[in-house]
Design an enzyme around this catalytic site. Structure first.
Site, mmCIF file in Angstrom:
data_model
loop_
_atom_site.group_PDB
_atom_site.id
_atom_site.type_symbol
_atom_site.label_atom_id
_atom_site.label_comp_id
_atom_site.label_asym_id
_atom_site.label_seq_id
_atom_site.Cartn_x
_atom_site.Cartn_y
_atom_site.Cartn_z
ATOM 1 N N CYS A 47 0.843 -1.190 0.000
ATOM 2 C CA CYS A 47 0.000 0.000 0.000
ATOM 3 C C CYS A 47 0.884 1.249 0.000
ATOM 4 O O CYS A 47 1.997 1.245 0.513
ATOM 5 C CB CYS A 47 -0.915 0.000 1.225
ATOM 6 S SG CYS A 47 -2.101 1.371 1.245
ATOM 7 N N ASP A 98 0.437 3.758 1.738
ATOM 8 C CA ASP A 98 0.387 4.327 3.088
ATOM 9 C C ASP A 98 1.788 4.717 3.589
ATOM 10 O O ASP A 98 2.719 3.903 3.563
ATOM 11 C CB ASP A 98 -0.230 3.278 4.030
ATOM 12 C CG ASP A 98 -0.609 3.868 5.382
ATOM 13 O OD1 ASP A 98 0.279 4.394 6.078
ATOM 14 O OD2 ASP A 98 -1.794 3.801 5.749
ATOM 15 N N ARG A 158 2.968 5.039 6.371
ATOM 16 C CA ARG A 158 3.449 4.397 7.605
ATOM 17 C C ARG A 158 4.076 3.039 7.362
ATOM 18 O O ARG A 158 4.421 2.337 8.312
ATOM 19 C CB ARG A 158 2.280 4.283 8.599
ATOM 20 C CG ARG A 158 1.710 5.636 9.003
ATOM 21 C CD ARG A 158 0.368 5.505 9.677
ATOM 22 N NE ARG A 158 -0.669 5.028 8.747
ATOM 23 C CZ ARG A 158 -1.942 4.862 9.076
ATOM 24 N NH1 ARG A 158 -2.334 5.134 10.310
ATOM 25 N NH2 ARG A 158 -2.817 4.434 8.181
ATOM 26 N N HIS A 186 -2.307 -4.218 4.834
ATOM 27 C CA HIS A 186 -2.149 -3.832 6.244
ATOM 28 C C HIS A 186 -3.486 -3.544 6.892
ATOM 29 O O HIS A 186 -4.429 -3.101 6.236
ATOM 30 C CB HIS A 186 -1.198 -2.634 6.377
ATOM 31 C CG HIS A 186 -1.743 -1.339 5.824
ATOM 32 N ND1 HIS A 186 -2.164 -0.318 6.634
ATOM 33 C CD2 HIS A 186 -1.943 -0.913 4.555
ATOM 34 C CE1 HIS A 186 -2.587 0.697 5.887
ATOM 35 N NE2 HIS A 186 -2.466 0.355 4.617
ATOM 36 N N CYS A 209 -6.161 0.115 7.044
ATOM 37 C CA CYS A 209 -5.910 0.722 5.728
ATOM 38 C C CYS A 209 -7.032 1.688 5.353
ATOM 39 O O CYS A 209 -8.201 1.313 5.315
ATOM 40 C CB CYS A 209 -5.787 -0.378 4.677
ATOM 41 S SG CYS A 209 -5.442 0.248 3.014
HETATM 42 CO CO CO Z 1 -3.408 1.175 3.069
#
Ligand code: CO
Length: 212
Positions: free
Chosen positions: A42, A44, A46, A98, A101
């Site tokens: 992803c 993302d 993080r 994850h 999400c």
């Molecule tokens: Co995500």
């Protein structure tokens, strides 16, 4: 100092420290790109893939998109997979979703977020395909986390159904496809147990013969 100036300053420090610790670092990496792993994850912020699985620069080929979606007509993702498998000869392709999400949550909501809703439609389809199992989960966060897992399972299936992976298997190339899930809460990755490494593991309807 502006945010971007900070980035350049940090970059200069990183380059200097890296050379101080390993004078041949850049000349070595510049001459050779030979990762054994392809990571599909992803976008993302993080989830820095190299850091969470302890891979140095040069060890991990990476493709990221919102929701770590793998679908059969995304020429961007498929090009990464084809290059990784056919040219770089990676040994493992890892799809890592994850928990927590935002892409998954958005795909489950009735709110419109714009263009991205069309991309997240792939995840919404996964939800609809597993509606009975998912609606039986009362806790909305746990339901989203289960959808995150199912979305990884579908991504692994879609990868295995590509001619890229099937041709590699057919010519005897050792490449395994894996589905993992990462927890933002404790930083740990769990293997979803859906690894595949031979054509017999996919449904006959998706098996495609050798190139004409
Ligand atoms: Co995500």
């Amino acid at each position: 100092m502006s945010l971007l100036d900070e980035c350049f300053a940090a970059n200069r420090r990183w380059a200097a420290t890296t050379v101080a610790e390993d004078p041949a670092f850049f000349s070595r990496l510049g001459a050779l790109h030979d990762p054994d792993l392809l990571w599909i994850g992803c976008s993302d912020a993080r989830l820095p893939p190299n850091e969470i699985i302890g891979r140095a620069p040069g060890e991990l080929f990476v493709h990221r998109n919102v929701g770590n979606v793998v679908e059969h007509a995304d020429v961007n993702c498929l090009s990464v997979v084809q290059y990784a498998v056919d040219v770089l000869h990676v040994k493992h392709v890892i799809v890592c979703g994850h928990y927590g999400c935002g892409g998954i949550r958005s795909a489950m909501s009735s709110q419109q977020f714009g263009l991205i809703d069309n991309w997240l439609r792939h995840i919404r389809d996964v939800y609809v395909d597993h509606r009975d199992e998912l609606t039986a989960i009362a806790n909305p966060e746990r339901r989203a986390d289960r959808l995150a897992e199912l979305n990884v399972v579908v991504a692994v299936e879609n990868l295995c159904h590509t001619t890229i992976i099937q041709n590699a298997w057919r010519r005897g190339q050792a490449v395994a496809v894996h589905g993992w899930i990462y927890s933002l809460e404790d930083g740990l990755i769990r293997d979803l147990g859906v690894s595949a490494e031979r054509v017999e593991q996919i449904p006959p309807e998706y098996r495609i013969g050798p190139p004409a």
